[in-house]
Scaffold this motif. Structure first.
Motif, PDB file in Angstrom:
ATOM      1  N   ALA A 181       0.692  -1.243  -0.122  1.00  0.00           N
ATOM      2  CA  ALA A 181      -0.091  -0.050   0.005  1.00  0.00           C
ATOM      3  C   ALA A 181       0.932   1.280   0.020  1.00  0.00           C
ATOM      4  O   ALA A 181       0.292   2.282  -0.442  1.00  0.00           O
ATOM      5  CB  ALA A 181      -0.814   0.011   1.087  1.00  0.00           C
ATOM      6  N   ASN A 182       1.879   1.238   0.378  1.00  0.00           N
ATOM      7  CA  ASN A 182       2.868   2.328   0.450  1.00  0.00           C
ATOM      8  C   ASN A 182       3.822   2.818  -0.632  1.00  0.00           C
ATOM      9  O   ASN A 182       4.439   3.372  -0.772  1.00  0.00           O
ATOM     10  CB  ASN A 182       3.762   2.529   1.712  1.00  0.00           C
ATOM     11  CG  ASN A 182       4.929   1.457   1.564  1.00  0.00           C
ATOM     12  OD1 ASN A 182       4.651   0.229   1.054  1.00  0.00           O
ATOM     13  ND2 ASN A 182       6.024   1.433   2.173  1.00  0.00           N
ATOM     14  N   TYR A 183       3.283   1.904  -1.784  1.00  0.00           N
ATOM     15  CA  TYR A 183       3.841   2.204  -3.269  1.00  0.00           C
ATOM     16  C   TYR A 183       3.034   2.693  -4.045  1.00  0.00           C
ATOM     17  O   TYR A 183       2.187   1.749  -4.418  1.00  0.00           O
ATOM     18  CB  TYR A 183       4.728   0.825  -3.489  1.00  0.00           C
ATOM     19  CG  TYR A 183       5.753   0.607  -4.570  1.00  0.00           C
ATOM     20  CD1 TYR A 183       7.066   0.694  -4.124  1.00  0.00           C
ATOM     21  CD2 TYR A 183       5.141   0.532  -5.776  1.00  0.00           C
ATOM     22  CE1 TYR A 183       7.863   0.742  -5.157  1.00  0.00           C
ATOM     23  CE2 TYR A 183       6.210   0.404  -7.149  1.00  0.00           C
ATOM     24  CZ  TYR A 183       7.540   0.640  -6.722  1.00  0.00           C
ATOM     25  OH  TYR A 183       8.526   0.542  -7.623  1.00  0.00           O
ATOM     26  N   THR A 184       3.460   3.567  -4.851  1.00  0.00           N
ATOM     27  CA  THR A 184       2.676   4.055  -5.946  1.00  0.00           C
ATOM     28  C   THR A 184       3.441   3.926  -7.398  1.00  0.00           C
ATOM     29  O   THR A 184       4.742   4.349  -7.385  1.00  0.00           O
ATOM     30  CB  THR A 184       2.313   5.863  -5.942  1.00  0.00           C
ATOM     31  OG1 THR A 184       1.653   5.795  -4.683  1.00  0.00           O
ATOM     32  CG2 THR A 184       1.543   6.012  -7.021  1.00  0.00           C
ATOM     33  N   ALA A 185       3.157   3.275  -8.097  1.00  0.00           N
ATOM     34  CA  ALA A 185       3.837   2.692  -9.406  1.00  0.00           C
ATOM     35  C   ALA A 185       3.365   3.530 -10.607  1.00  0.00           C
ATOM     36  O   ALA A 185       2.403   4.324 -10.651  1.00  0.00           O
ATOM     37  CB  ALA A 185       3.393   1.280  -9.880  1.00  0.00           C
ATOM     38  N   GLU A 186       4.470   3.740 -11.422  1.00  0.00           N
ATOM     39  CA  GLU A 186       4.344   4.571 -12.843  1.00  0.00           C
ATOM     40  C   GLU A 186       3.830   5.900 -12.560  1.00  0.00           C
ATOM     41  O   GLU A 186       2.496   6.273 -13.103  1.00  0.00           O
ATOM     42  CB  GLU A 186       3.389   3.786 -13.517  1.00  0.00           C
ATOM     43  CG  GLU A 186       3.864   2.586 -14.090  1.00  0.00           C
ATOM     44  CD  GLU A 186       5.078   2.420 -14.931  1.00  0.00           C
ATOM     45  OE1 GLU A 186       5.476   3.423 -15.643  1.00  0.00           O
ATOM     46  OE2 GLU A 186       6.049   1.548 -14.520  1.00  0.00           O
ATOM     47  N   VAL A 187       4.595   6.769 -11.652  1.00  0.00           N
ATOM     48  CA  VAL A 187       4.179   8.003 -11.438  1.00  0.00           C
ATOM     49  C   VAL A 187       4.887   9.188 -12.473  1.00  0.00           C
ATOM     50  O   VAL A 187       5.982   9.489 -12.659  1.00  0.00           O
ATOM     51  CB  VAL A 187       4.736   8.415 -10.111  1.00  0.00           C
ATOM     52  CG1 VAL A 187       4.162   9.759  -9.551  1.00  0.00           C
ATOM     53  CG2 VAL A 187       4.236   7.543  -9.093  1.00  0.00           C
ATOM     54  N   PRO A 188       3.900   9.724 -13.208  1.00  0.00           N
ATOM     55  CA  PRO A 188       4.429  10.980 -14.357  1.00  0.00           C
ATOM     56  C   PRO A 188       5.060  11.801 -13.651  1.00  0.00           C
ATOM     57  O   PRO A 188       4.578  12.477 -12.622  1.00  0.00           O
ATOM     58  CB  PRO A 188       3.137  11.208 -15.382  1.00  0.00           C
ATOM     59  CG  PRO A 188       2.109  10.943 -14.358  1.00  0.00           C
ATOM     60  CD  PRO A 188       2.396   9.695 -13.226  1.00  0.00           C
ATOM     61  N   LEU A 189       6.010  12.383 -13.869  1.00  0.00           N
ATOM     62  CA  LEU A 189       6.735  13.475 -13.248  1.00  0.00           C
ATOM     63  C   LEU A 189       7.471  14.434 -14.379  1.00  0.00           C
ATOM     64  O   LEU A 189       8.067  13.885 -15.504  1.00  0.00           O
ATOM     65  CB  LEU A 189       8.071  12.919 -12.413  1.00  0.00           C
ATOM     66  CG  LEU A 189       7.711  12.276 -11.063  1.00  0.00           C
ATOM     67  CD1 LEU A 189       8.740  11.875 -10.387  1.00  0.00           C
ATOM     68  CD2 LEU A 189       6.843  13.169 -10.103  1.00  0.00           C
ATOM     69  N   SER A 190       7.172  15.669 -14.264  1.00  0.00           N
ATOM     70  CA  SER A 190       7.728  16.691 -15.255  1.00  0.00           C
ATOM     71  C   SER A 190       8.100  17.933 -14.699  1.00  0.00           C
ATOM     72  O   SER A 190       7.466  18.322 -13.462  1.00  0.00           O
ATOM     73  CB  SER A 190       6.585  16.954 -16.254  1.00  0.00           C
ATOM     74  OG  SER A 190       6.747  17.683 -16.958  1.00  0.00           O
ATOM     75  N   ILE A 191       9.251  18.749 -15.019  1.00  0.00           N
ATOM     76  CA  ILE A 191       9.362  19.882 -14.506  1.00  0.00           C
ATOM     77  C   ILE A 191       9.902  20.842 -15.975  1.00  0.00           C
ATOM     78  O   ILE A 191      10.529  20.307 -16.609  1.00  0.00           O
ATOM     79  CB  ILE A 191      10.578  19.715 -13.329  1.00  0.00           C
ATOM     80  CG1 ILE A 191      10.750  20.992 -12.779  1.00  0.00           C
ATOM     81  CG2 ILE A 191      11.828  19.394 -14.083  1.00  0.00           C
ATOM     82  CD1 ILE A 191      11.415  20.999 -11.476  1.00  0.00           C
TER      83      ILE A 191
END
Length: 806
Positions: free
Chosen positions: A53-63
């Motif tokens: 539960a404390n793992y989030t997969a495939e998180v899009p990140l952009s800056i």
């Protein structure tokens, strides 16, 4: 690609691999990166589901970072998708927009970025994370910490062996300030390249917008240019049947360059089957440069041709340039880009020597910054060779594919997507490794036994329904093969060991995508038992490749029947097809069909060969000049050459396996305004039937002996049966279209420019049948049928007309 807002986008992976790649080229290390990427995606999903539960997969990140350099301001967007984010502590939700963490000093960071990499190598050999993998995780950590205002953040490199599913972790913590300093240095280095790209693109586009078509338009050429531009605009494919002399290359390149200048297209790939057509493409881009529109154009030369060694050995022990190549190559590329536009093989070799880098790898790196890339079909379509830096992620980009001599792509694609394994190769590799690896030997035996069972069931040729068992053993073999290649120093039989490794890898890759468009069969090749995974219809695979670009233009002088080529080359119903009108005057060409002679196998005899020879003698004797005679086989060529030896003056004969120098020497015999006739005996479908350019009166006549149909064989009959069942056109697809294409290509050697004139004689009664003459191009009508008695009169009338006209 740059847009109006001066925004440059780059993926995290491409950024770190471009700026931070360092060290040696070394082909003695793992060779399965492409396989690991494919299998790794499946492993990613499996691991991510197990994380809790404390793992989030495939998180899009952009800056997006504003940059000003050399008085140019732009936004650089760095983007990607983190494999996972681990929340190391219990979350307390103070509000719905910000997540804060309860933690004490000296505890692990609240958040860790997880970067998962699937590999085939034995994990005990991995003592530290690979540099570019660590840098990817650091990029994601910087982006996440910036967005969420973390003062401290962790990264974890998760390596998974794709065969054993064993895991190995490397963990590291960073303060936010450490990441700020590191990331700033990274983008500062990239900014140099981005500023160069902006300046170059602005200059290039301004020149393109001011550029006009470099010639007066020929009949129908302006419509062709407009059609290509509209095809690009509408994101479609265009199939062009265009006779020689229409100006296919400039008519496709010019509107593609115009589309690039308008920001519609990002890059042009000019794809060819032969070296000669690459030269034509280079000359066309050079011509546009002379008319005010300079582009960065790169020609990719095969590794074997451009390597500084006699045979490519890409490792520091064998090649001095492999040592530290990646430390120097970016400087070499920048030097070349800022000094040259037409980046031919000669320039790549020159700058590679200057900077002591591999010319082949440097040439590939230059393509990242090029406007146009001239290369073989393989670099866009072949699953083993294609340019992964452009095509690996399967997403569509604003690329234009210009496919020259597209009729060649059907058979080339069938072979690209087919795969063969020879039983003898397994026994040979087993002999070479049995003293070094009992495990690898055992797996080779399993596969050899599978092939032995298939061999016992095959007398001559056998279609096989299922090889799942063999493939399961091949998968296990590949895992052990990879360990062996990692751990062993190969001396004896290195080429054989690596070749089988690559052959198995390709076979498994093709088996994974095989479907109803494939047939599996076993047979014997010079007594060597083999299994072949034969691609019968390459259209689905080609469509997948073509859809990586915005638009495709496929063109040839012999793309008949157009419906067949559209179907086989990945065309859709909504795509376009045009027949470009010939710019030649029909009276400049005489097309004759000899209707009293046959080249059918059942009719071949000394009597029939004598009749064919008499035609050739009378045809070439009507006027002094240069002629080519094209035969369906070396056997027939030699039989008639023996007859001609005493009676035919000026005879030159194509030999088997001619070198480039021998080919050039052969063509040099065909001089302008010859005082004595020169008659070249050649093979249809060979090196002289396509891609040679004997302009003006360097060639005034051609005799085409036979319909060019391939010999009947098991594989051809397989195609015939497959397409009979699919659409009832088995003979046409397996034999007729390929044969007639050879005929049209051979005949096309005669008329090359608007000023040319010449005679073409087709020798086979089958050419008078509708099934065959329906495949003649429009400009061959009307043709006349002749026999040995009246052909001389027809030729005399034609040549008198030519002389009077002159």
């Amino acid at each position: 690609m740059q847009d109006e807002k001066r925004n440059i986008r780059i993926s995290v992976r491409n950024l770190v691999e471009f700026i931070l790649c360092a060290g040696d080229i070394d082909n003695t290390k793992s060779r399965s990166d492409a396989d690991a990427m494919q299998a790794g995606s499946r492993m990613h999903r499996k691991l991510q589901k197990q994380m809790g539960a404390n793992y989030t997969a495939e998180v899009p990140l952009s800056i997006t970072v504003p940059i000003t350099r050399e008085n140019i301001s732009f936004d650089l967007t760095v983007e990607g998708r983190a494999d996972g984010i681990i929340f190391n502590e219990t979350l307390r939700e103070d509000d719905f927009s910000v997540l804060q963490f309860e933690k004490e000093d000296n505890e692990p960071p609240a958040v860790t970025i997880d970067e998962i990499k699937g590999v085939y190598m034995e994990l005990s050999h991995l003592h530290a994370p690979i540099g570019v993998h660590r840098a990817q995780a650091m990029c994601y950590a910087y982006i996440y910490a910036t967005i969420n205002q973390h003062e401290r953040i962790g990264i974890r490199m998760t390596y998974c062996n794709l065969e054993t599913e064993n895991l190995k972790y490397f963990e590291e913590d960073f303060s936010y300030q450490e990441l700020v300093t590191w990331f700033q240095e990274l983008i500062d280095e990239y900014a140099k390249w981005a500023v160069w790209q902006i300046k170059w693109t602005d200059k290039r586009n301004a020149e393109i917008k001011a550029m006009d078509f470099p010639f007066a338009y020929r009949d129908g050429q302006k419509e062709l240019v407009t059609g290509v531009y509209k095809t690009i605009l509408r994101k479609k494919k265009l199939f062009i049947e265009a006779p020689t002399g229409v100006g296919k290359t400039i008519s496709t390149v010019f509107p593609s360059v115009k589309a690039m200048g308008e920001g519609i297209a990002e890059k042009i790939f000019y794809l060819t089957a032969k070296t000669i057509t690459r030269t034509v493409a280079e000359d066309t881009f050079k011509l546009l440069g002379e008319h005010g529109s300079k582009l960065k154009v790169v020609t990719i030369t095969a590794k074997e041709k451009i390597c500084i060694l006699e045979k490519p050995e890409c490792n520091p022990g064998s090649c001095p340039r492999a040592k530290g190549h990646y430390d120097r190559v970016n400087d070499a590329v920048y030097d070349l880009l800022t000094n040259e536009n037409e980046i031919t093989r000669d320039y790549i070799e020159e700058y590679a020597e200057k900077h002591c880098v591999c010319p082949f790898e440097m040439g590939l790196d230059v393509t990242l910054w090029a406007d146009a890339i001239i290369c073989d079909y393989n670099y866009a379509f072949d699953p083993n060779v294609y340019l992964r830096r452009f095509f690996a992620n399967e997403k569509q980009s604003d690329y234009i594919f210009l496919v020259d001599e597209a009729h060649n792509l059907v058979d080339r694609a069938r072979e690209m997507y087919s795969a063969i394994l020879y039983k003898d190769d397994f026994l040979e590799v087993k002999r070479l490794v049995k003293e070094k690896s009992s495990k690898l030997t055992k797996h080779l035996e399993y596969c050899n036994n599978d092939l032995l069972r298939l061999k016992r069931e095959c007398d001559e040729f056998e279609v096989v329904d299922n090889v799942d068992g063999l493939c399961m053993h091949l998968i296990s073999l590949m895992a052990e093969y990879e360990v062996f290649l990692q751990e062993s120093t190969i001396t004896e039989g290195k080429d054989e060991i690596l070749r089988l490794f690559l052959d198995i890898r390709h076979f498994l890759n093709m088996y994974e995508i095989h479907d109803d468009n494939y047939t599996i069969y076993t047979d014997y090749d010079n007594d060597r038992f083999r299994i072949k995974l034969q691609c019968m219809d390459p259209s689905k695979n080609l469509l997948t490749c073509l859809e990586r670009g915005r638009s495709s233009v496929l063109f040839s002088a012999t793309l008949l029947p157009i419906g067949y080529y559209m179907e086989q080359l990945g065309g859709k119903k909504e795509d376009y097809a045009v027949y470009a009108p010939s710019s030649f005057l029909p009276e400049n060409r005489l097309i004759m069909v000899g209707d009293d002679v046959s080249t059918k196998y059942t009719r071949r005899s000394e009597k029939e060969y004598r009749k064919i020879f008499n035609y050739i003698r009378d045809f070439t004797g009507a006027r002094t000049g240069n002629y080519m005679v094209f035969f369906p086989s070396y056997q027939m060529l030699q039989a008639i050459a023996d007859m001609a030896e005493e009676e035919l003056q000026g005879l030159v004969v194509q030999s088997n396996n001619m070198t480039e120098a021998e080919k050039e020497a052969f063509l040099e015999e065909f001089v302008e305004n010859p005082k004595e006739s020169r008659i070249g005996f050649c093979v249809m479908g060979g090196i002289f039937s396509e891609g040679i350019d004997l302009k003006n009166n360097r060639l005034i006549g051609a005799v085409i002996v036979g319909t060019g149909l391939p010999m009947v064989c098991n594989e051809r009959e397989l195609f015939r049966g497959y397409f009979d069942e699919k659409n009832g056109c088995g003979f046409d697809y397996a034999y007729l279209y390929q044969g007639m294409n050879k005929v049209l290509q051979s005949a096309g050697r005669v008329i090359r420019t608007k000023e040319d004139y010449g005679a073409i004689l087709l020798l086979d009664e089958r050419f008078t049948q509708k099934q065959y003459y329906n495949l003649f191009p429009r400009e061959w009508f009307p043709f006349i049928t002749v026999n040995q008695l009246n052909m001389k009169n027809k030729l005399e009338d034609f040549w008198n007309f030519v002389d009077n006209k002159g």
